[in-house]
Motif scaffolding. Structure first.
Motif, PDB file in Angstrom:
ATOM      1  N   GLU A 117       0.785  -1.120   0.037  1.00 22.14           N
ATOM      2  CA  GLU A 117      -0.085   0.188  -0.260  1.00 22.14           C
ATOM      3  C   GLU A 117       1.055   1.209  -0.099  1.00 22.14           C
ATOM      4  OE1 GLU A 117      -2.482   0.602   3.738  1.00 22.14           O
ATOM      5  OE2 GLU A 117      -1.064  -0.757   4.804  1.00 22.14           O
ATOM      6  N   TYR A 118       2.003   1.066   0.489  1.00 22.49           N
ATOM      7  CA  TYR A 118       2.812   2.262   0.782  1.00 22.49           C
ATOM      8  C   TYR A 118       3.103   2.843  -0.880  1.00 22.49           C
ATOM      9  CZ  TYR A 118       3.887   0.300   5.180  1.00 22.49           C
ATOM     10  OH  TYR A 118       3.791  -0.267   6.568  1.00 22.49           O
ATOM     11  N   TYR A 119       3.406   1.888  -1.694  1.00 20.23           N
ATOM     12  CA  TYR A 119       3.966   2.219  -2.952  1.00 20.23           C
ATOM     13  C   TYR A 119       2.566   2.665  -3.911  1.00 20.23           C
ATOM     14  CZ  TYR A 119       8.163  -0.001  -1.830  1.00 20.23           C
ATOM     15  OH  TYR A 119       9.250  -0.493  -1.248  1.00 20.23           O
ATOM     16  N   VAL A 120       1.467   2.198  -3.443  1.00 22.70           N
ATOM     17  CA  VAL A 120       0.061   2.951  -4.021  1.00 22.70           C
ATOM     18  C   VAL A 120       0.218   4.296  -3.889  1.00 22.70           C
ATOM     19  CG1 VAL A 120      -2.229   2.661  -4.235  1.00 22.70           C
ATOM     20  CG2 VAL A 120      -0.967   0.585  -3.959  1.00 22.70           C
ATOM     21  N   TRP A 121       0.477   4.660  -2.239  1.00 21.29           N
ATOM     22  CA  TRP A 121       0.416   5.941  -2.060  1.00 21.29           C
ATOM     23  C   TRP A 121       1.401   6.989  -2.848  1.00 21.29           C
ATOM     24  CZ3 TRP A 121       0.751   4.814   4.125  1.00 21.29           C
ATOM     25  CH2 TRP A 121      -0.149   3.860   4.431  1.00 21.29           C
ATOM     26  N   GLN A 122       2.789   6.272  -2.848  1.00 19.61           N
ATOM     27  CA  GLN A 122       3.720   6.898  -3.770  1.00 19.61           C
ATOM     28  C   GLN A 122       3.445   7.401  -4.961  1.00 19.61           C
ATOM     29  OE1 GLN A 122       7.042   4.461  -2.919  1.00 19.61           O
ATOM     30  NE2 GLN A 122       6.788   4.354  -0.575  1.00 19.61           N
ATOM     31  N   ALA A 123       2.455   6.276  -5.418  1.00 22.32           N
ATOM     32  CA  ALA A 123       2.108   6.556  -6.959  1.00 22.32           C
ATOM     33  C   ALA A 123       0.898   7.376  -6.946  1.00 22.32           C
ATOM     34  CB  ALA A 123       1.673   5.185  -7.615  1.00 22.32           C
ATOM     35  N   GLY A 124       0.446   8.026  -6.123  1.00 27.50           N
ATOM     36  CA  GLY A 124      -0.647   9.000  -5.860  1.00 27.50           C
ATOM     37  C   GLY A 124      -2.141   8.419  -5.341  1.00 27.50           C
ATOM     38  N   GLY A 125      -2.269   7.276  -5.113  1.00 31.30           N
ATOM     39  CA  GLY A 125      -3.528   6.698  -4.687  1.00 31.30           C
ATOM     40  C   GLY A 125      -3.614   5.960  -3.594  1.00 31.30           C
ATOM     41  N   ASP A 126      -4.606   5.155  -3.476  1.00 31.04           N
ATOM     42  CA  ASP A 126      -4.952   4.370  -2.119  1.00 31.04           C
ATOM     43  C   ASP A 126      -5.725   3.159  -2.667  1.00 31.04           C
ATOM     44  OD1 ASP A 126      -4.827   3.316   0.416  1.00 31.04           O
ATOM     45  OD2 ASP A 126      -5.808   5.242   1.169  1.00 31.04           O
ATOM     46  N   LEU A 127      -5.682   2.030  -1.838  1.00 30.06           N
ATOM     47  CA  LEU A 127      -6.652   0.860  -2.180  1.00 30.06           C
ATOM     48  C   LEU A 127      -8.055   1.015  -2.393  1.00 30.06           C
ATOM     49  CD1 LEU A 127      -3.895  -1.610  -1.019  1.00 30.06           C
ATOM     50  CD2 LEU A 127      -4.601  -1.628  -3.479  1.00 30.06           C
ATOM     51  N   THR A 128      -8.319   1.949  -1.447  1.00 30.65           N
ATOM     52  CA  THR A 128     -10.082   2.178  -1.030  1.00 30.65           C
ATOM     53  C   THR A 128     -10.291   3.610  -0.771  1.00 30.65           C
ATOM     54  OG1 THR A 128      -9.710   1.590   1.334  1.00 30.65           O
ATOM     55  CG2 THR A 128     -10.457  -0.263  -0.179  1.00 30.65           C
ATOM     56  N   THR A 129     -11.409   3.917  -0.929  1.00 30.33           N
ATOM     57  CA  THR A 129     -11.951   5.327  -0.761  1.00 30.33           C
ATOM     58  C   THR A 129     -13.144   5.094   0.214  1.00 30.33           C
ATOM     59  OG1 THR A 129     -11.313   6.115  -2.798  1.00 30.33           O
ATOM     60  CG2 THR A 129     -12.931   7.580  -1.718  1.00 30.33           C
ATOM     61  N   PRO A 175      -3.003   4.418  -9.941  1.00 34.01           N
ATOM     62  CA  PRO A 175      -1.658   4.309  -9.092  1.00 34.01           C
ATOM     63  C   PRO A 175      -1.576   2.812  -8.487  1.00 34.01           C
ATOM     64  CG  PRO A 175      -3.195   6.218  -8.570  1.00 34.01           C
ATOM     65  CD  PRO A 175      -3.912   5.450  -9.564  1.00 34.01           C
ATOM     66  N   THR A 176      -2.621   2.104  -8.189  1.00 30.45           N
ATOM     67  CA  THR A 176      -2.304   0.877  -8.032  1.00 30.45           C
ATOM     68  C   THR A 176      -1.751  -0.090  -8.854  1.00 30.45           C
ATOM     69  OG1 THR A 176      -4.542   1.094  -6.593  1.00 30.45           O
ATOM     70  CG2 THR A 176      -3.472  -1.139  -6.708  1.00 30.45           C
ATOM     71  N   VAL A 177      -2.291   0.132 -10.260  1.00 28.57           N
ATOM     72  CA  VAL A 177      -1.526  -0.591 -11.310  1.00 28.57           C
ATOM     73  C   VAL A 177      -0.130  -0.249 -11.474  1.00 28.57           C
ATOM     74  CG1 VAL A 177      -1.846  -1.047 -13.581  1.00 28.57           C
ATOM     75  CG2 VAL A 177      -3.838  -0.753 -12.244  1.00 28.57           C
ATOM     76  N   THR A 178       0.335   1.007 -11.265  1.00 23.53           N
ATOM     77  CA  THR A 178       1.585   1.530 -11.347  1.00 23.53           C
ATOM     78  C   THR A 178       2.535   0.926 -10.289  1.00 23.53           C
ATOM     79  OG1 THR A 178       0.949   3.378 -12.260  1.00 23.53           O
ATOM     80  CG2 THR A 178       2.995   3.603 -11.184  1.00 23.53           C
ATOM     81  N   ALA A 179       1.773   0.969  -9.035  1.00 19.84           N
ATOM     82  CA  ALA A 179       2.493   0.223  -7.941  1.00 19.84           C
ATOM     83  C   ALA A 179       2.937  -1.256  -8.062  1.00 19.84           C
ATOM     84  CB  ALA A 179       1.868   0.459  -6.672  1.00 19.84           C
ATOM     85  N   LEU A 180       1.919  -1.805  -8.560  1.00 19.97           N
ATOM     86  CA  LEU A 180       2.085  -3.368  -8.750  1.00 19.97           C
ATOM     87  C   LEU A 180       3.096  -3.615 -10.029  1.00 19.97           C
ATOM     88  CD1 LEU A 180       1.314  -6.088  -7.702  1.00 19.97           C
ATOM     89  CD2 LEU A 180      -0.478  -6.193  -9.217  1.00 19.97           C
ATOM     90  N   GLN A 181       3.068  -2.697 -11.043  1.00 19.67           N
ATOM     91  CA  GLN A 181       3.973  -2.650 -12.000  1.00 19.67           C
ATOM     92  C   GLN A 181       5.585  -2.682 -11.466  1.00 19.67           C
ATOM     93  OE1 GLN A 181       3.416  -3.803 -15.536  1.00 19.67           O
ATOM     94  NE2 GLN A 181       5.697  -4.109 -15.328  1.00 19.67           N
ATOM     95  N   PHE A 182       5.664  -1.737 -10.591  1.00 25.76           N
ATOM     96  CA  PHE A 182       6.925  -1.572  -9.922  1.00 25.76           C
ATOM     97  C   PHE A 182       7.273  -2.977  -9.204  1.00 25.76           C
ATOM     98  CE2 PHE A 182       9.605   0.403  -6.632  1.00 25.76           C
ATOM     99  CZ  PHE A 182      10.613   0.826  -7.397  1.00 25.76           C
ATOM    100  N   TYR A 183       6.464  -3.273  -8.566  1.00 29.39           N
ATOM    101  CA  TYR A 183       6.773  -4.469  -7.778  1.00 29.39           C
ATOM    102  C   TYR A 183       7.210  -5.716  -8.799  1.00 29.39           C
ATOM    103  CZ  TYR A 183       5.680  -4.404  -2.882  1.00 29.39           C
ATOM    104  OH  TYR A 183       5.553  -4.129  -1.253  1.00 29.39           O
ATOM    105  N   LYS A 184       6.615  -5.912 -10.004  1.00 29.31           N
ATOM    106  CA  LYS A 184       6.896  -6.778 -11.013  1.00 29.31           C
ATOM    107  C   LYS A 184       8.176  -6.489 -11.285  1.00 29.31           C
ATOM    108  CE  LYS A 184       5.347  -8.877 -15.002  1.00 29.31           C
ATOM    109  NZ  LYS A 184       4.332  -9.015 -16.217  1.00 29.31           N
ATOM    110  N   ASP A 185       8.597  -5.369 -11.531  1.00 32.11           N
ATOM    111  CA  ASP A 185       9.803  -4.978 -12.259  1.00 32.11           C
ATOM    112  C   ASP A 185      10.883  -5.360 -11.385  1.00 32.11           C
ATOM    113  OD1 ASP A 185       8.559  -4.164 -14.621  1.00 32.11           O
ATOM    114  OD2 ASP A 185       8.582  -1.939 -14.241  1.00 32.11           O
TER     115      ASP A 185
END
Length: 478
Positions: A240-252, A267-277
């Motif tokens: 979730e920290y990486y989602v925040w860093q990408a500008g979002g959150d997992l829920t609203t 933002p969540t997709v961006t964070a998971l792509q970063f994890y994958k990379d």
């Protein structure tokens, strides 16, 4: 074990700054029960009137009462002597309250054990591990007593940090008494930084630098890797920290109390792509991506990994793992594409069983207030200091200066805790119910190189919407 350092005259002001920063960070959050996860911390003020006059008078006038608390220490626990001393002091002060100290029953994890016990009518009278992200759910399930009336007569009620109170105060009512609190940051091995040609006093500032550092710290020939990525069953905790860093959150959490899932948002997709990379493109993380968090930490202590995420109360683990704290760095998270990198703050609350008779509830409140007193807290901190145990540098109370008991902690680590406390955020709302869905998507892209982050997140979102969010929102609207 580690070098003893002189206590600087700046320590008191540093910890006061921590308190001010945490208070500032709390502004605007209101009573949103979104919250954070796991650490320890301090407590209190003058506590001659531990639970406040009203509750104490009720307890004093009652017949002897017995309460059960899951706080019995194990025989080999280094803190057992001081716990026993605090227990004995309570017994002497409140002879009409018999506290039955028990070890928490074993199970898959402490949360499941507690919920199962409460559902079966066998829960403790007071419980110290209602974590920030969970307490809101437990209030809804009827596992936490509304403490507002007791709180109003509690002498120390104004001694707690606003951020420590936020998640435990729901719809203006107090359900939890802060037990401990922490912030998360990036911990790194200065020796490995030097060996890789990196500045040991400069942590990576953004994702690009983080990748560069992780690649330079990775050496397959030495069985050494750059970053310990959390891919086990708590994977959403750090993700979730990486989602925040990408500008979002997992829920609203919406104004009407309902929840919207943000799993498939960019933002969540961006964070998971970063994890994958990190795993497949840069090959800078451990081979066993789903290994236990304890194994991640062991790798760090043994010098097999250069960077790992850590809480502000985990420095003792590094020392016990054989590290010299002068070789340990700590910093706020690197910023992501959004230019932001809030630190997660978390901890736990004491809660009281709402299903037991009132005399037991009052006795339990008196016990918790005593355990959280300034005197009991400082007794614990002094024992830790005298026995080489490093305390959490972030206290839940304003009137406890943990720096006085942190003579063995390098000043730069204290300064770094200050920095991580400048910008804090609670964990995503409904984390306890939704975590397993997020984890499944994370693990899929870490185990299968061909898995697509957006596809996996969409699948997780559809399932979580049907099984968790739709029923939750329906209940909220009733």
């Amino acid at each position: 074990m580690h070098k003893r350092l002189r206590t600087s005259g700046k320590w008191l002001s540093i910890l006061m700054v921590i308190a001010m920063l945490v208070i500032t960070a709390a502004c605007g959050k209101g009573n949103d029960p979104k919250s954070s996860t796991e650490g320890e911390s301090g407590t209190p003020q003058k506590t001659n009137n531990a639970a406040g006059s009203t509750t104490e008078e009720n307890v004093a006038n009652n017949e002897p009462v017995e309460i059960t608390v899951w706080d019995k220490t194990k025989p080999d626990d280094i803190l057992k002597p001081v716990y026993d001393e605090i227990f004995a002091e309570f017994d002497a002060k409140y002879p009409n309250i018999k506290v039955k100290h028990e070890v928490q029953p074993t199970g898959t994890n402490d949360r499941e054990v507690f919920v199962t016990s409460m559902a079966g009518g066998n829960g403790p009278d007071a419980y110290a591990a209602a974590y920030f992200p969970i307490i809101g759910d437990w209030v809804k399930q009827g596992f936490a007593l509304d403490l507002t009336s007791q709180w109003q007569s509690y002498a120390d009620k104004d001694q707690y940090l606003p951020t420590a109170m936020a998640a435990g105060t729901i719809d203006g009512k107090v359900y939890g008494i802060p037990n401990n609190m922490y912030t998360m940051g990036l911990m790194y091995n200065k020796k490995l930084f030097k060996a890789a040609g990196l500045d040991p006093d400069k942590a990576p500032a953004n994702w690009d630098e983080f990748v560069d550092y992780a690649k330079k710290l990775t050496d397959p020939g030495k069985n050494q890797y750059g970053y310990a990525l959390l891919g086990m069953d708590w994977a959403d905790w750090w993700f979730e920290y990486y989602v925040w860093q990408a500008g979002g959150d997992l829920t609203t959490k919406n104004a009407d109390g309902t929840v919207t899932l943000d799993f498939s948002k960019q933002p969540t997709v961006t964070a998971l792509q970063f994890y994958k990379d990190l795993k497949w493109k840069y090959k800078a993380v451990q081979k066993n991506i789903v290994q236990d968090i304890g194994d991640n930490q062991k790798d760090f202590f043994l010098g097999r990994v250069g960077m790992i995420l850590s809480a502000s109360d985990w420095f003792m683990g590094a020392v016990q793992g054989g590290m010299d704290l002068n070789e340990v760095g700590f910093s706020p998270f690197p910023v992501g594409p959004s230019g932001k990198a809030p630190s997660q703050t978390g901890g736990s609350y004491w809660i009281i069983n709402p299903t037991v008779p009132k005399e037991r509830q009052d006795a339990a409140f008196t016990y918790v207030a005593f355990r959280n007193s300034k005197e009991s807290t400082e007794k614990m901190l002094k024992f830790q200091s005298d026995n080489g145990v490093l305390p959490n540098l972030l206290s839940v109370r304003k009137d406890v200066d943990a720096s006085q008991f942190s003579k063995n902690v390098p000043a730069d680590l204290v300064t770094s805790v200050v920095k991580t406390a400048e910008n804090v955020q609670l964990e995503y709302f409904l984390k306890e119910r939704l975590g397993s869905y997020v984890v499944k998507a994370i693990q899929k892209v870490l185990i299968d190189e061909k898995a697509d982050p957006l596809t996996e997140l969409k699948a997780a979102e559809v399932l979580a919407q049907r099984e968790v969010v739709d029923p939750y929102n329906k209940e909220i609207k009733k």
